[in-house]
Design an enzyme around this catalytic site. Structure first.
Site, PDB file in Angstrom:
ATOM      1  N   SER A  50      46.004 -10.616  17.754  1.00 42.76           N
ATOM      2  CA  SER A  50      46.285  -9.746  16.602  1.00 42.76           C
ATOM      3  C   SER A  50      47.736  -9.301  16.513  1.00 42.76           C
ATOM      4  O   SER A  50      48.182  -8.868  15.458  1.00 42.76           O
ATOM      5  CB  SER A  50      45.391  -8.501  16.665  1.00 42.76           C
ATOM      6  OG  SER A  50      45.572  -7.820  17.888  1.00 42.76           O
ATOM      7  N   ASP A 344      47.178   1.931  14.714  1.00 52.71           N
ATOM      8  CA  ASP A 344      45.800   2.295  15.054  1.00 52.71           C
ATOM      9  C   ASP A 344      45.756   2.542  16.564  1.00 52.71           C
ATOM     10  O   ASP A 344      46.803   2.774  17.177  1.00 52.71           O
ATOM     11  CB  ASP A 344      44.789   1.239  14.580  1.00 52.71           C
ATOM     12  CG  ASP A 344      45.035  -0.146  15.181  1.00 52.71           C
ATOM     13  OD1 ASP A 344      45.716  -0.237  16.222  1.00 52.71           O
ATOM     14  OD2 ASP A 344      44.530  -1.137  14.617  1.00 52.71           O
ATOM     15  N   HIS A 347      47.309  -1.231  18.018  1.00 50.79           N
ATOM     16  CA  HIS A 347      48.415  -2.026  17.480  1.00 50.79           C
ATOM     17  C   HIS A 347      49.642  -1.195  17.089  1.00 50.79           C
ATOM     18  O   HIS A 347      49.509  -0.136  16.488  1.00 50.79           O
ATOM     19  CB  HIS A 347      47.926  -2.811  16.257  1.00 50.79           C
ATOM     20  CG  HIS A 347      46.736  -3.670  16.556  1.00 50.79           C
ATOM     21  ND1 HIS A 347      45.446  -3.288  16.257  1.00 50.79           N
ATOM     22  CD2 HIS A 347      46.654  -4.883  17.165  1.00 50.79           C
ATOM     23  CE1 HIS A 347      44.613  -4.245  16.653  1.00 50.79           C
ATOM     24  NE2 HIS A 347      45.319  -5.207  17.208  1.00 50.79           N
TER      25      HIS A 347
END
Length: 370
Positions: A50, A344, A347
């Site tokens: 990610s 978040d 991340h």
């Protein structure tokens, strides 16, 4: 007999026209971005999780997605693209700095053009890792499958522009690899499966072997300029702090045992990457290690902390646990994400990615110079 009339412009208009032409040409040339070191890098290709997935998971049946607000709140047109952050990823910043293009698109986007393919794509999938078990847990694209997509990409490009041009693009491209956090945080430290069979040091070696295999496979496919990112200080991720702190609200310090595992792994990875570069240097190898651990520790525990208002929880929701589907249009979101190190609970924000890029710009420079 019809008469022919010749029309001519007054001399002063001709002079004015020529002056304006030269003015606009000069302005257009000035606006064309000068590439650093006049590099000839053709494209950028990315493999990983990610941290470098610009939206491939939008086209995968998984809960590990971020193609909805508040993700993308500071991206162009406030578009939630599938990037797990408020704006750009570090890979967007890298290809923009090199002068390739502004954003690196996801390979799985069915609308992607041949022109876009020619300058590079990301094959990365959020939730993936080097351990084959990790993408099975998350139902995402494994790294071996990402490599298969790259081989498919080469065939598509060869069909469109011919073998010689395709090979030239690959030879002059940069390759970026960023993964491993999910293997430890999501897999090893959370589920008992791997812990029953591997000590921490044995698991580090297991992951390292899979990284080496990917690098060897990329080399075999024509990659010559490769950068590999190490692990972050995993104990400083807000979600790790929350799940391991005795008081998740009041005690938000980093969990050092997790970060120490990452530090040890990074030392081994750096040694392997440097060894590979040394062995293959005579064949044109430019293979480098990218250190995100040191600058992140500085941002969270050192002087870099002064650049943020908040470093121990994210901008989205409570910032303690939310990520992916838990960070959604119904979530509270901070007004200014640039005041936060994390968007978040896992991340980084675009500001953090920008600082990580700046900290490693010399590595990028070494990779792109001929």
């Amino acid at each position: 007999m019809e008469s022919c009339h010749k029309y001519s412009l007054p001399p002063f208009l001709i002079v004015l026209f020529l002056y304006m032409s030269f003015f606009f040409i000069a302005k257009a040339e000035a606006s064309i971005k000068q590439r650093p070191f006049n590099n000839k890098v053709s494209a950028g290709f990315v493999f990983g999780d990610s941290t470098v997935d610009p939206g491939n998971n939008n086209y995968v049946k998984t809960f590990f997605r971020s193609n909805f607000p508040p993700y993308g709140k500071d991206f162009k047109d406030q578009t939630p693209t599938g990037r797990f952050t408020n704006g750009k990823l570090s890979t967007d910043l890298i290809v923009s700095y090199i002068g390739i293009k502004e954003y690196l698109p996801p390979y799985l986007d069915p609308s992607i053009s041949i022109e876009e393919l020619m300058t590079g794509v990301s094959f990365a999938s959020a939730g993936s890792g080097f351990d084959p078990l990790t993408p099975q847990i998350t139902s995402v694209v494994s790294i071996p499958k990402q490599l298969e997509y790259f081989k498919e990409y080469k065939k598509r490009l060869q069909s469109a522009i011919g073998k010689k041009r395709m090979e030239d693009i690959i030879k002059k491209a940069v390759f970026l690899v960023s993964a491993g956090t999910n293997d430890f945080v999501l897999n090893y430290f959370t589920l008992p499966i791997r812990r029953n069979n591997y000590t921490v040091s044995a698991y580090q070696q297991f992951i390292l072997q899979n990284v080496k295999q990917l690098l060897q496979d990329l080399w075999a496919e024509g990659a010559r300029r490769i950068a590999v990112t190490g692990l972050p200080p995993m104990g400083c991720l807000p979600v790790v702090i929350t799940l391991n702190s005795e008081n998740a609200i009041l005690e938000r310090g980093c969990v050092e045992k997790y970060s120490q595992v990452g530090l040890e792994y990074n030392q081994m990875l750096q040694y392997e990457v440097n060894s590979m570069r040394g062995r293959l240097a005579h064949l044109g190898a430019k293979i480098y290690y990218i250190d995100i651990f040191t600058p992140l520790v500085d941002m969270i525990q050192g002087l870099g902390k002064l650049d943020f208002d908040e470093v121990s929880h994210g901008c989205c929701g409570s910032g303690y646990l939310e990520a992916g589907i838990l960070c959604n249009p119904g979530s509270y979101v901070c007004d200014d994400a640039s005041k936060y190190a994390f968007f978040d609970s896992i991340h980084p924000t675009e500001k953090t990615y920008t600082k990580l890029f700046s900290a490693n710009r010399l590595v990028v420079d070494s990779m792109i110079q001929d």
